[in-house]
Every structure is written in structure tokens, then in C-alpha cells.
Scaffold this motif. Structure first.
Motif, short mmCIF file in Angstrom:
data_model
loop_
_atom_site.label_atom_id
_atom_site.label_comp_id
_atom_site.label_asym_id
_atom_site.label_seq_id
_atom_site.Cartn_x
_atom_site.Cartn_y
_atom_site.Cartn_z
N LEU A 230 0.82 -1.21 0.00
CA LEU A 230 0.00 0.00 0.00
C LEU A 230 0.86 1.26 0.00
CD1 LEU A 230 -2.76 -1.12 2.52
CD2 LEU A 230 -3.04 -0.77 0.06
N LEU A 248 -1.23 -5.84 -6.03
CA LEU A 248 -2.51 -5.66 -5.35
C LEU A 248 -3.69 -6.01 -6.27
CD1 LEU A 248 -1.74 -2.41 -3.36
CD2 LEU A 248 -2.39 -4.61 -2.36
N THR A 271 -7.11 -2.07 2.75
CA THR A 271 -6.72 -1.52 1.46
C THR A 271 -7.50 -0.25 1.14
OG1 THR A 271 -6.15 -3.72 0.62
CG2 THR A 271 -6.54 -1.99 -1.02
#
Length: 319
Positions: A230, A248, A271
Motif C-alpha cells: 500500500l 494488489l 486496502t
């Protein structure tokens, strides 16, 4: 028969010297012929770690081509000797202050090709050697692990199935090493670690194009990896940001359902929160690539399970 490595090095130098086209063509003709001989193995190994980068790169690339085309024709003893010699050269290069990355990457591929072609036992030995390097030479270890995973993924269906079975028990050890490397964030370890993570996540045992772990499984087992993914979306390094985005998206578009609904929900929620945290930065002028990365990941998360996110309270609406 012993090979004159000095002559080989001179020919390679002449090949890259554009000031004398005639000599360059002669060098190309000779090297093309020489590369097909058994002596090219010896010369290629001996010229690694010394001399100009272009000479080392040519040798590493020559060894890679020979490994792909000739490895299975070599006696087992010769395979073992070459593996030991090339591994030693790789360690020698790694000990240098600034090892040539293009040469290191090619040598990792040479070793990975040999291990994958030799079978599950050889691949297991390769893995053990790579993981043993992690404490002192993490970049080399990551390069070796990524190269092997890429070779296994590219193998034919039957060989891939056998090799994935050999690699699977080491998935957790590999992720632990990748997680540590992601923490370095020194401009070099991070993209290589992400590339390694991406390659290993592609090793779905079913061969159906899914991922080895679901988003929830990765989040539950390696939260450091997940956080680094992230955070990397906001990286100034284009390669790092693109790799994080791809990983991701792979996780959230995977058909792997995971084994813990709560973990899947948590990975999606974390997320979404990470994307929202970066939204203001991504909206600033000049950050269009960052904004596109957040959008791609956001769409992947929402498409995976929009109902779950909506039930969690405004996630997709805020995105």
C-alpha cells in the motif's frame, strides 16, 4: 581443451567497438561459432567477476542461452560443477561495492534455468542456497528466488506442477525474506522485493491462473508485506509504484477465495483505508500516475466484493 580467455575477452571487446565495423563483424562471426562449443562454458564462467561490464554481460548472456538449449545434454556431474562455479561467481560479484546489476540478474537466471530443468530435488537445493544468503546478501537471495519462480511459471504444465510442489513448502520462508527486504526501502531492495513477491504469488498450485495466496491470506500471514504494498503506491519510483499496483490488483482479482472470510474482509478494509489516506496526495497536480494507481486498485477491490465493502460503511462510496 583449455580456452584462451584473453582471446575471448578481446573478441567481445571488439564486438562492442563500433569504430571498426570490419573487426566487429569478424568478432561477431567468431563468437557466434565459439558460443556453440563446450569450451564456451569454461570461458564464460572464467570471465565473470573480472574486466569490463560488457564482457561479463556477454558471458552471462551466453551462459543463459547455453543453459536453456544445452543443460539437459550435460552429464549430471558437469551440471553440478557448473552450478557450483556460477554460484561462486555470483557471490564474488555480490561482495563488490557496486556489482553490475545486469550481470547479476543474468546469472540468477542461469542458475534458475539449470535448477528448474534438473527437477524438484535440484530446485529444492537451489532454494536452500538462496534463503541461506538472505541474512548477508538479501538482494542476491531475492534475485535468485524471483528468477526461479519466473522459470517455474514459464515451464510446461507437467514440469510446472512438479516444481510448484517443491517450492510450495518454502513459500512462507520466502515471504518472510521479502517482507524484511521491503522494509529496507533504499531505492533498490524495494522494487526487487516486489518483483519477487509478484513472481511467487503467481505460483498457484492449480495452474488455473489464480494466485498462490488470496489477499486475506497474505494480509493475515504477512501484514508487513501488505503495508509495504500500500505504501509503495505512493512511491516516486515508477517501477516500484507499478509493481505494487500490479500485485494488489492480482490479489484482488484472483479467483483464490482464501480460507478465512474475516481475513478477506480485513484485507479489503485495510486496502480501502490505505487508498483513502493517499487520496489527497494523489489529487495534487503532477500526481496523475499515483491517482491512476489508486483507481486501479480501488476498482479491483470493489469488483472483488462490493457488497462486503458497502456493508462495512462507505468504503466504495468514499473511493
Amino acid at each position: 581443451m583449455s580456452v584462451d580467455t584473453n582471446y575471448v575477452a578481446q573478441a567481445i571487446t571488439a564486438l562492442y567497438d563500433q569504430r571498426n565495423p570490419t573487426q566487429q563483424q569478424e568478432a561477431n562471426t567468431w563468437l557466434t561459432s565459439f558460443s556453440a562449443t563446450d569450451g564456451a562454458w569454461e570461458a564464460g564462467v572464467n570471465l565473470l567477476g573480472v574486466g569490463a561490464t560488457e564482457v561479463q554481460y556477454f558471458c552471462a548472456h551466453m551462459l543463459l542461452n547455453k543453459a536453456r538449449n544445452e543443460w539437459l545434454r550435460l552429464p549430471a556431474a558437469a551440471q553440478g560443477q557448473l552450478t557450483s562455479a556460477i554460484f561462486g561467481k555470483l557471490q564474488q560479484l555480490a561482495s563488490q561495492p557496486s556489482p553490475p546489476a545486469v550481470v547479476v540478474k543474468r546469472l540468477c537466471l542461469v542458475l534458475a534455468v539449470g535448477a528448474s530443468l534438473s527437477g524438484a530435488e535440484a530446485a529444492g537445493g537451489y532454494l536452500s542456497q538462496a534463503l541461506a544468503l538472505a541474512p548477508n546478501q538479501p538482494l542476491i537471495a531475492i534475485g535468485l528466488l524471483a528468477a526461479l519462480a519466473e522459470e517455474v511459471e514459464a515451464a510446461d504444465r507437467n514440469r510446472r506442477q512438479v516444481l510448484v510442489g517443491a517450492l510450495a513448502p518454502k513459500l512462507n520462508d520466502t515471504l518472510a525474506m521479502v517482507e524484511a527486504a521491503l522494509g529496507y526501502n533504499n531505492g533498490q531492495a524495494l522494487p526487487e522485493a516486489l518483483r519477487c513477491l509478484q513472481a511467487w504469488l503467481k505460483l498457484d498450485p492449480t495452474g488455473a491462473g489464480s494466485t498462490a495466496l488470496s489477499a486475506g491470506q497474505l494480509y493475515a500471514s504477512r501484514q508487513g508485506c501488505f503495508a509495504a504494498l500500500l505504501n509503495s503506491l505512493a512511491s516516486d519510483d515508477t517501477t516500484t509504484a507499478e509493481l505494487a499496483t500490479e500485485v494488489l490488483c492480482d490479489l484482488f482479482t484472483s479467483s483464490n477465495p482464501g480460507d478465512n472470510p474475516a481475513a478477506e474482509e480485513a484485507s479489503a478494509a485495510v486496502t480501502v483505508q490505505g487508498l483513502l489516506t493517499q487520496r489527497a496526495q494523489a489529487m495534487e497536480e503532477g500526481n496523475e500516475d499515483h491517482a491512476r494507481a489508486l483507481a486501479r486498485v480501488g476498482v479491483a477491490v470493489i469488483e472483488r466484493d462490493a457488497a462486503r465493502l458497502a456493508a462495512g460503511g462507505g468504503g466504495p462510496v468514499a473511493l
